[in-house]
Design a protein around this motif. Sequence first.
Motif, PDB file in Angstrom:
ATOM      1  N   UNK A 169       0.800  -1.229   0.000  1.00 43.57           N
ATOM      2  CA  UNK A 169       0.000   0.000   0.000  1.00 43.57           C
ATOM      3  C   UNK A 169       0.826   1.269   0.000  1.00 43.57           C
ATOM      4  N   UNK A 170       1.891   1.288   0.791  1.00 44.92           N
ATOM      5  CA  UNK A 170       2.678   2.525   0.875  1.00 44.92           C
ATOM      6  C   UNK A 170       3.353   2.857  -0.454  1.00 44.92           C
ATOM      7  N   UNK A 171       3.773   1.824  -1.183  1.00 44.15           N
ATOM      8  CA  UNK A 171       4.407   2.079  -2.482  1.00 44.15           C
ATOM      9  C   UNK A 171       3.389   2.581  -3.508  1.00 44.15           C
ATOM     10  N   UNK A 172       2.212   1.960  -3.476  1.00 45.78           N
ATOM     11  CA  UNK A 172       1.155   2.401  -4.392  1.00 45.78           C
ATOM     12  C   UNK A 172       0.798   3.852  -4.093  1.00 45.78           C
ATOM     13  N   UNK A 173       0.647   4.166  -2.805  1.00 43.56           N
ATOM     14  CA  UNK A 173       0.327   5.544  -2.406  1.00 43.56           C
ATOM     15  C   UNK A 173       1.382   6.525  -2.891  1.00 43.56           C
ATOM     16  N   UNK A 174       2.642   6.143  -2.689  1.00 45.84           N
ATOM     17  CA  UNK A 174       3.742   7.030  -3.071  1.00 45.84           C
ATOM     18  C   UNK A 174       3.668   7.357  -4.573  1.00 45.84           C
ATOM     19  N   UNK A 175       3.436   6.312  -5.361  1.00 43.75           N
ATOM     20  CA  UNK A 175       3.358   6.522  -6.810  1.00 43.75           C
ATOM     21  C   UNK A 175       2.139   7.377  -7.163  1.00 43.75           C
ATOM     22  N   UNK A 176       1.009   7.073  -6.519  1.00 43.08           N
ATOM     23  CA  UNK A 176      -0.219   7.821  -6.832  1.00 43.08           C
ATOM     24  C   UNK A 176      -0.090   9.298  -6.456  1.00 43.08           C
ATOM     25  N   UNK A 177       0.648   9.573  -5.396  1.00 43.48           N
ATOM     26  CA  UNK A 177       0.815  10.968  -4.962  1.00 43.48           C
ATOM     27  C   UNK A 177       1.602  11.804  -5.958  1.00 43.48           C
ATOM     28  N   UNK A 178       2.469  11.133  -6.709  1.00 40.25           N
ATOM     29  CA  UNK A 178       3.385  11.884  -7.567  1.00 40.25           C
ATOM     30  C   UNK A 178       3.059  11.756  -9.054  1.00 40.25           C
ATOM     31  N   UNK A 179       2.011  10.996  -9.377  1.00 41.99           N
ATOM     32  CA  UNK A 179       1.659  10.833 -10.790  1.00 41.99           C
ATOM     33  C   UNK A 179       0.145  10.987 -10.940  1.00 41.99           C
ATOM     34  N   UNK A 180      -0.314  10.982 -12.209  1.00 47.44           N
ATOM     35  CA  UNK A 180      -1.756  10.961 -12.427  1.00 47.44           C
ATOM     36  C   UNK A 180      -2.161   9.516 -12.700  1.00 47.44           C
ATOM     37  N   UNK A 181      -3.108   9.026 -11.935  1.00 47.82           N
ATOM     38  CA  UNK A 181      -3.523   7.636 -12.061  1.00 47.82           C
ATOM     39  C   UNK A 181      -3.922   7.315 -13.504  1.00 47.82           C
ATOM     40  N   UNK A 182      -4.514   8.272 -14.165  1.00 46.19           N
ATOM     41  CA  UNK A 182      -4.987   8.045 -15.526  1.00 46.19           C
ATOM     42  C   UNK A 182      -3.842   7.767 -16.508  1.00 46.19           C
ATOM     43  N   UNK A 183      -2.629   8.156 -16.138  1.00 44.74           N
ATOM     44  CA  UNK A 183      -1.470   7.924 -17.009  1.00 44.74           C
ATOM     45  C   UNK A 183      -0.908   6.516 -16.873  1.00 44.74           C
ATOM     46  N   UNK A 184      -1.368   5.791 -15.887  1.00 46.54           N
ATOM     47  CA  UNK A 184      -0.771   4.488 -15.567  1.00 46.54           C
ATOM     48  C   UNK A 184      -1.685   3.323 -15.938  1.00 46.54           C
ATOM     49  N   UNK A 185      -1.093   2.209 -16.299  1.00 45.95           N
ATOM     50  CA  UNK A 185      -1.816   0.933 -16.386  1.00 45.95           C
ATOM     51  C   UNK A 185      -1.134  -0.026 -15.414  1.00 45.95           C
ATOM     52  N   UNK A 186      -1.855  -0.432 -14.391  1.00 44.53           N
ATOM     53  CA  UNK A 186      -1.301  -1.341 -13.392  1.00 44.53           C
ATOM     54  C   UNK A 186      -1.476  -2.778 -13.855  1.00 44.53           C
ATOM     55  N   UNK A 187      -0.383  -3.498 -14.049  1.00 40.01           N
ATOM     56  CA  UNK A 187      -0.528  -4.932 -14.298  1.00 40.01           C
ATOM     57  C   UNK A 187      -1.041  -5.572 -13.019  1.00 40.01           C
ATOM     58  N   UNK A 188      -2.133  -6.281 -13.122  1.00 40.16           N
ATOM     59  CA  UNK A 188      -2.808  -6.841 -11.944  1.00 40.16           C
ATOM     60  C   UNK A 188      -3.459  -8.151 -12.358  1.00 40.16           C
ATOM     61  N   UNK A 189      -2.634  -9.198 -12.552  1.00 39.42           N
ATOM     62  CA  UNK A 189      -3.167 -10.443 -13.117  1.00 39.42           C
ATOM     63  C   UNK A 189      -4.122 -11.198 -12.196  1.00 39.42           C
ATOM     64  N   UNK A 190      -4.010 -10.993 -10.868  1.00 41.67           N
ATOM     65  CA  UNK A 190      -4.818 -11.801  -9.952  1.00 41.67           C
ATOM     66  C   UNK A 190      -6.039 -11.033  -9.446  1.00 41.67           C
ATOM     67  N   UNK A 191      -7.105 -11.773  -9.172  1.00 41.56           N
ATOM     68  CA  UNK A 191      -8.364 -11.139  -8.790  1.00 41.56           C
ATOM     69  C   UNK A 191      -8.230 -10.236  -7.580  1.00 41.56           C
ATOM     70  N   UNK A 192      -7.510 -10.687  -6.544  1.00 41.94           N
ATOM     71  CA  UNK A 192      -7.397  -9.843  -5.347  1.00 41.94           C
ATOM     72  C   UNK A 192      -6.725  -8.509  -5.675  1.00 41.94           C
ATOM     73  N   UNK A 193      -5.825  -8.511  -6.670  1.00 46.80           N
ATOM     74  CA  UNK A 193      -5.150  -7.276  -7.080  1.00 46.80           C
ATOM     75  C   UNK A 193      -6.111  -6.357  -7.832  1.00 46.80           C
ATOM     76  N   UNK A 194      -6.956  -6.957  -8.645  1.00 48.16           N
ATOM     77  CA  UNK A 194      -7.949  -6.163  -9.387  1.00 48.16           C
ATOM     78  C   UNK A 194      -8.920  -5.517  -8.400  1.00 48.16           C
ATOM     79  N   UNK A 195      -9.379  -6.302  -7.431  1.00 52.40           N
ATOM     80  CA  UNK A 195     -10.295  -5.777  -6.416  1.00 52.40           C
ATOM     81  C   UNK A 195      -9.621  -4.647  -5.648  1.00 52.40           C
ATOM     82  N   UNK A 196      -8.358  -4.856  -5.279  1.00 55.06           N
ATOM     83  CA  UNK A 196      -7.612  -3.838  -4.524  1.00 55.06           C
ATOM     84  C   UNK A 196      -7.606  -2.501  -5.266  1.00 55.06           C
ATOM     85  N   UNK A 197      -7.234  -2.539  -6.538  1.00 53.37           N
ATOM     86  CA  UNK A 197      -7.100  -1.286  -7.283  1.00 53.37           C
ATOM     87  C   UNK A 197      -8.464  -0.632  -7.545  1.00 53.37           C
ATOM     88  N   UNK A 198      -9.471  -1.457  -7.798  1.00 49.86           N
ATOM     89  CA  UNK A 198     -10.806  -0.897  -8.046  1.00 49.86           C
ATOM     90  C   UNK A 198     -11.334  -0.210  -6.783  1.00 49.86           C
TER      91      UNK A 198
END
Lengths: 254, 254, 254
Positions: free
Chosen positions: A190-219
């Motif tokens: 979570x802290x790494x995701x937060x750090x990246x989100x704070x310094x970038x625009x989420x719309x510019x990124x595509x998160x590779x998230x092959x597993x369901x729990x990861x998809x749920x997390x990001x959504x």
Amino acid sequence: MNSFNFLLNEKNNKHCGITMVLDKGLGFETSKSLMELSGEYVDYLKFGWGTTAIQDFNLVKDKVEMYKSFDMNPYVGGTLFEIAIIQSKLSEFFEEADKLGFETLEVSDGTIDIPHSEKIDYISQAKDLGFEVLSEVGKKDLEKDNKISLDDRINYIKKELDAGSSKIIIEAREGGKSIGVFDEKGNAKGNEVDYILNKTKSDDLIWEAPNKNQQVYFILKIGHDVNLGNISSDEIISLETLRRGLRGDTLGKL
Amino acid sequence: MNSFNFLLNEKNNKHCGITMVLDKGLGFETSKSLMELSGEYVDYLKFGWGTTAIQDFNLVKDKVEMYKSFDMNPYVGGTLFEIAIIQSKLSEFFEEADKLGFETLEVSDGTIDIPHSEKIDYISQAKDLGFEVLSEVGKKDLEKDNKISLDDRINYIKKELDAGSSKIIIEAREGGKSIGVFDEKGNAKGNEVDYILNKTKSDDLIWEAPNKNQQVYFILKIGHDVNLGNISSDEIISLETLRRGLRGDTLGKL
Amino acid sequence: MNSFNFLLNEKNNKHCGITMVLDKGLGFETSKSLMELSGEYVDYLKFGWGTTAIQDFNLVKDKVEMYKSFDMNPYVGGTLFEIAIIQSKLSEFFEEADKLGFETLEVSDGTIDIPHSEKIDYISQAKDLGFEVLSEVGKKDLEKDNKISLDDRINYIKKELDAGSSKIIIEAREGGKSIGVFDEKGNAKGNEVDYILNKTKSDDLIWEAPNKNQQVYFILKIGHDVNLGNISSDEIISLETLRRGLRGDTLGKL
């Protein structure tokens, strides 16, 4: 018209957010049949890593055309691009991609070690030739990946966007474990995701998230319109239901 | 006539026990091709959770018809029913299900929190409209699920059967881990299974058992004719061989 | 002609090493579509365990013919052979296999307990009837498997080759965990692999290696031409890219 369409409302009656799907070797008829069912929910279709180099030219060309007929952008996995760099065959690579009908390319350095300025130059070259460019940040090797600081990652993201990448892919491979923002169990740090989100625009990124729990997390964290990649071809419909709150994991939580 | 049919004997020469399969978004041709091979071993075919709400009406209708042509009962996952409840659109839900050709419905409260008497009422309503009703006991959320005592579960099972459910599904989701009678590794909690079996008739239950070790567990414990659900479409033939003692895990043990 | 074929060089421009793929119940059209894409990379195609005994004779026959048209050798999983032994129906088994078009058979004792001399005799019988024979060493049951010493394994391998087996399959099942040379996490036990390699010819063996990390392990240890088995039908193209250094895990390492 969808079945049960009266159960959808203004908030979830249309596809939002980018879904990038991984094709690692589906038969033509199988993928066509799948796209007739779910193609409208796919934005980018990646022919994984070097898989196209062992497939017949005409078969790949037919698949590219078929995928495009469903309004998605097919492209070749970055590893093949990297092989072209290693072999100093970049111009042949661009030419072949064009002949096959690809209009989007991925520029990555997940396996090869090149100065970032060189990567930037490749992005510009592909862009100048008229390709849409997706570029990827992250190393496929865990040890190498761990050596990239978060600030470096953010710096790379910004420079690649400036150079013309339309989106930046955050590496997580097909497995999604012990890589990038995921720990050895595949849970997001979570802290790494937060750090990246704070310094970038989420719309510019595509998160590779092959597993369901990861998809749920990001959504749940970023929203139903988060951009997600490396989705298994078996999970296209599942991911779309997660985005729409039509599966238990996100129902009532969006 | 099966190939190698002389290797089957009186004990294993026919399909016994209910097999309920999960379709989470198969292309039409792919599922048809699969059913030509294995459809005779499928009794119920569930269109998972809310997947039908993002699929074209005619495509779903065609799939329902195709599945029925192989003598199985297709139905819509309970989550979609729950969404209809939340939106107070139950009559539209029943009407649409009928138009699509569904003759079986699932009534569940895996995500929504409603009094059990209300659930019983929905079972009766669906039954009165002529649908066969499967109802599901269990919560999709681990914390909520843990709060249901075994005695409550058994009480629910009995009341739902009385209200007209033809079978009760024991929730285990697609993953089968940390839910219902399965621990975090997906192993069955034997004492809980025993407790339920002591107080109910096994034939009234369908155990969701998505993973092979769970299927083997129930077949060896209850018999080759145990009712199993949430079987992956990739595993139809495998499960049937487990039931018949045609795979190492059950060979010579039935 | 492959797409991007100019990226292949003398070292990786052709398929090397045996790939044995597991069909556990693919629909005919689905498998045909897959083989049109990737059939040239498949050498043996196993109809897993007893799956053929619950499939229609003509459907199996058509699939055998289809697979053979792509220049691979289809065969029936050893468990079915073992069932024929148990039932003393070996001659009927051979006859039926021939009628279905199989030219290769697997002789195994993964589930049944028979003297090794008897297994040797079955290999000879099948060979004398004109079948190519693959034989398998290893037990499906962990406890029984652990009782076979490495020296016994090597002794069995040698005797079975002498009796006419064209290759010896090293058992790892579909799961690849807690079995044969793999530990409970599915990692190879290096010392056991080394021991076997020191006393046999690698070319005589087919290592069942269903998981990607296992495939990578053997390719990096033994070479891109290592013989691998129990490959999932979803992973044919992936494995071939690993063999060719076209995926991150093996790129630059072969």
